[in-house]
Design a protein around this motif. Structure first.
Motif, short mmCIF file in Angstrom:
data_model
loop_
_atom_site.label_atom_id
_atom_site.label_comp_id
_atom_site.label_asym_id
_atom_site.label_seq_id
_atom_site.Cartn_x
_atom_site.Cartn_y
_atom_site.Cartn_z
N LEU A 1 0.76 -1.13 0.02
CA LEU A 1 -0.03 0.10 0.06
C LEU A 1 0.70 1.22 0.00
O LEU A 1 1.85 1.25 0.77
N TYR A 2 0.43 2.42 -0.64
CA TYR A 2 1.21 3.54 -0.75
C TYR A 2 0.48 4.60 -0.40
O TYR A 2 -0.78 4.79 -0.87
N VAL A 3 0.82 5.63 0.37
CA VAL A 3 0.30 6.79 0.65
C VAL A 3 0.53 8.20 -0.10
O VAL A 3 1.76 8.34 -0.50
N CYS A 4 -0.27 8.88 -0.73
CA CYS A 4 -0.03 10.15 -1.34
C CYS A 4 0.56 10.94 -0.31
O CYS A 4 -0.18 11.29 0.78
N THR A 5 1.71 11.51 -0.54
CA THR A 5 2.30 12.51 0.29
C THR A 5 1.66 13.77 0.58
O THR A 5 1.87 14.53 1.56
N ASP A 6 0.82 14.13 -0.47
CA ASP A 6 -0.06 15.35 -0.47
C ASP A 6 -1.27 15.44 0.25
O ASP A 6 -1.53 16.14 1.02
N CYS A 7 -2.14 14.36 -0.17
CA CYS A 7 -3.46 14.48 0.31
C CYS A 7 -3.79 13.22 1.36
O CYS A 7 -4.99 12.91 1.73
N GLN A 8 -2.76 12.41 1.42
CA GLN A 8 -2.90 11.00 2.24
C GLN A 8 -3.84 10.12 1.92
O GLN A 8 -4.21 9.23 2.79
N LEU A 9 -4.17 9.82 0.66
CA LEU A 9 -5.08 9.02 0.25
C LEU A 9 -4.25 7.78 -0.08
O LEU A 9 -2.94 7.77 -0.55
N VAL A 10 -4.75 6.43 0.45
CA VAL A 10 -3.92 5.10 0.24
C VAL A 10 -4.54 4.49 -0.99
O VAL A 10 -5.71 4.34 -1.41
#
Length: 60
Positions: free
Chosen positions: A10-19
């Protein structure tokens, strides 16, 4: 021996924190896979992602 399903990275968007669930980039001998993050966040258009396991250690 019972089969245990593989969990995708799983990866987290560093800007909006969506997974996001990673996309299979490569099949490895033995049945496992190599995963990669999406090219772009569908919400904020960011291209910066970090694995969820590294999220608590991320520093801006």
């Amino acid at each position: 021996m019972a089969h245990s399903p593989e969990r995708p990275k799983l990866y987290v968007c560093t800007d909006c924190q969506l997974v996001y669930a990673g996309t299979v980039a490569e099949h490895v001998e033995g049945g496992s896979h190599v995963y990669e993050p999406p090219a772009e966040c569908r919400v904020c258009d960011s291209t910066s992602f970090v694995e969820t396991s590294q999220w608590p250690h991320r520093h801006d």
